[in-house]
Design an enzyme around this catalytic site. Structure first.
Site, PDB file in Angstrom:
ATOM      1  N   ASP A   1       0.877  -1.170   0.000  1.00 52.89           N
ATOM      2  CA  ASP A   1       0.000   0.000   0.000  1.00 52.89           C
ATOM      3  C   ASP A   1       0.924   1.233   0.000  1.00 52.89           C
ATOM      4  O   ASP A   1       2.129   1.119   0.277  1.00 52.89           O
ATOM      5  CB  ASP A   1      -0.846  -0.035   1.285  1.00 52.89           C
ATOM      6  CG  ASP A   1      -1.547   1.272   1.555  1.00 52.89           C
ATOM      7  OD1 ASP A   1      -2.213   1.761   0.637  1.00 52.89           O
ATOM      8  OD2 ASP A   1      -1.431   1.799   2.684  1.00 52.89           O
TER       9      ASP A   1
ATOM     10  N   ASP B   1      -0.258   5.135   0.833  1.00 51.26           N
ATOM     11  CA  ASP B   1      -0.546   6.181   1.827  1.00 51.26           C
ATOM     12  C   ASP B   1      -0.587   5.609   3.236  1.00 51.26           C
ATOM     13  O   ASP B   1      -1.370   4.699   3.516  1.00 51.26           O
ATOM     14  CB  ASP B   1      -1.872   6.874   1.491  1.00 51.26           C
ATOM     15  CG  ASP B   1      -1.776   7.604   0.168  1.00 51.26           C
ATOM     16  OD1 ASP B   1      -0.853   8.426   0.042  1.00 51.26           O
ATOM     17  OD2 ASP B   1      -2.586   7.345  -0.726  1.00 51.26           O
TER      18      ASP B   1
HETATM   19  C1  XBP Z   1      -5.340   6.169   0.499  1.00 53.31           C
HETATM   20  C2  XBP Z   1      -6.519   6.839   0.008  1.00 53.31           C
HETATM   21  C3  XBP Z   1      -6.437   7.859  -1.029  1.00 53.31           C
HETATM   22  C4  XBP Z   1      -5.732   9.134  -0.657  1.00 53.31           C
HETATM   23  C5  XBP Z   1      -6.125  10.227  -1.600  1.00 53.31           C
HETATM   24  O1  XBP Z   1      -5.031   5.082  -0.304  1.00 53.31           O
HETATM   25  O2  XBP Z   1      -7.607   6.557   0.446  1.00 53.31           O
HETATM   26  O3  XBP Z   1      -7.755   8.197  -1.327  1.00 53.31           O
HETATM   27  O4  XBP Z   1      -6.099   9.544   0.640  1.00 53.31           O
HETATM   28  O5  XBP Z   1      -5.738   9.931  -2.890  1.00 53.31           O
HETATM   29  P1  XBP Z   1      -3.954   3.922   0.087  1.00 53.31           P
HETATM   30  P2  XBP Z   1      -6.538  10.498  -4.169  1.00 53.31           P
HETATM   31  O6  XBP Z   1      -3.780   3.871   1.580  1.00 53.31           O
HETATM   32  O7  XBP Z   1      -4.613   2.713  -0.509  1.00 53.31           O
HETATM   33  O8  XBP Z   1      -2.676   4.272  -0.628  1.00 53.31           O
HETATM   34  O9  XBP Z   1      -6.999  11.876  -3.803  1.00 53.31           O
HETATM   35  O10 XBP Z   1      -5.537  10.522  -5.286  1.00 53.31           O
HETATM   36  O11 XBP Z   1      -7.695   9.570  -4.411  1.00 53.31           O
HETATM   37 MG    MG Z   2      -2.946   3.175   3.409  1.00 55.85          MG
END
Ligand code: XBP
Ligand code: MG
Length: 261
Positions: free
Chosen positions: A10, A12
């Site tokens: 993952d 973020d």
């Molecule tokens: C995290 C998310 C994303 C980001 C925002 O995803 O939920 O929505 O917060 O990104 P992960 P966008 O933990 O799966 O990486 O604004 O580009 O959608």
């Molecule tokens: Mg995440």
């Protein structure tokens, strides 16, 4: 049991604390640029994280929070004059532009142990992939600015954003990444930081290792094989919160034991 062939990460919250220091900041910059008097706090953003995907999160704010804050439903200002989907898409495109600018400025470093783990995996010939909800350009931007231009090639698949219609907690993004690599769930491990992420990886039948952060420390991680404070470094021990890992920092040995266990 199959051999461990690939690690799927993952982005973020797992590779970097991009939610608070990247996405939240970029959302607020986009709101200001659009002339909206919205300013999401760190606390409110934690609640908005319940919904994955930036466009979906803006809509969640409008449907579930806006009226409580302001006493009335949101109406698109006459000066903007667009349908809601277009308004949200434009706002989100601006947010992505600001996010990439922040990455260029190096606003969000990779978390402890991430680069070491990537290097260890590459040296051992393990395959790497990304499975994330965020926009693909955001991933490219984070990786190239933190690791160098060729880092994109370290990842066989970067599965991101709208490439699958159902975002996490649906398992689709992990299933997509494994299909692209022609691997089964028994040949991979997933790395996540959140409840929604774990639902997604577990939905794809993947053994999952969690590294927590400030937004996710109190999430329910039942079903994860291991819950860690971070990946640690030789001179910076990690904390093992759930599960067992005998070393002070997360290594491939530990990954292989979890995979076999
Ligand atoms: C995290 C998310 C994303 C980001 C925002 O995803 O939920 O929505 O917060 O990104 P992960 P966008 O933990 O799966 O990486 O604004 O580009 O959608
Ligand atoms: Mg995440």
């Amino acid at each position: 049991m199959s051999n461990l062939e690939a690690l799927i990460f993952d982005v973020d919250g797992t590779l970097a604390d991009t939610e608070k220091d990247g996405h939240l900041v970029a959302f607020n910059m986009a709101f200001e640029e659009a002339g909206l008097d919205w300013k999401w706090s760190v606390e409110l953003y934690g609640r908005l994280l319940e919904v994955t995907g930036g466009k979906e999160r803006i809509k969640f704010y409008l449907s579930d929070f806006y009226k409580d804050e302001r006493g009335e439903d949101f109406e698109i200002p006459a000066s903007i004059n667009k349908p809601l989907d277009e308004f949200v898409a434009d706002l989100h495109a601006a947010k992505t532009r600001f996010y990439m600018q922040l990455m260029e400025e190096g606003a969000v470093p990779l978390r402890t142990g991430v680069v070491r783990l990537f290097n260890e995996a590459r040296e051992a010939g393990l395959r790497l992939a990304i499975a994330t909800t965020t926009t693909p350009a955001n991933v490219t931007s984070l990786l190239t600015h933190m690791l160098g231009a060729d880092a994109i090639d370290w990842f066989e698949v970067i599965a991101a954003g709208d490439v699958v219609p159902a975002k996490k907690p649906a398992p689709d993004i992990y299933t997509y990444a494994m299909e692209k690599m022609n691997l089964s769930h028994e040949q991979c491990l997933a790395f996540e930081d959140s409840y929604n992420g774990l639902l997604s990886s577990k939905g794809a039948d993947l053994k999952t290792i969690i590294t927590i952060n400030n937004y996710t420390a109190d999430h329910d991680f039942a079903g994860a094989e291991l819950v860690l404070s971070d990946f640690g470094e030789p001179d910076q021990s990690m904390k093992v919160i759930v599960g067992q890992c005998d070393e002070p920092f997360f290594t491939l040995d530990c990954a292989r034991k979890i995979h076999q266990g």
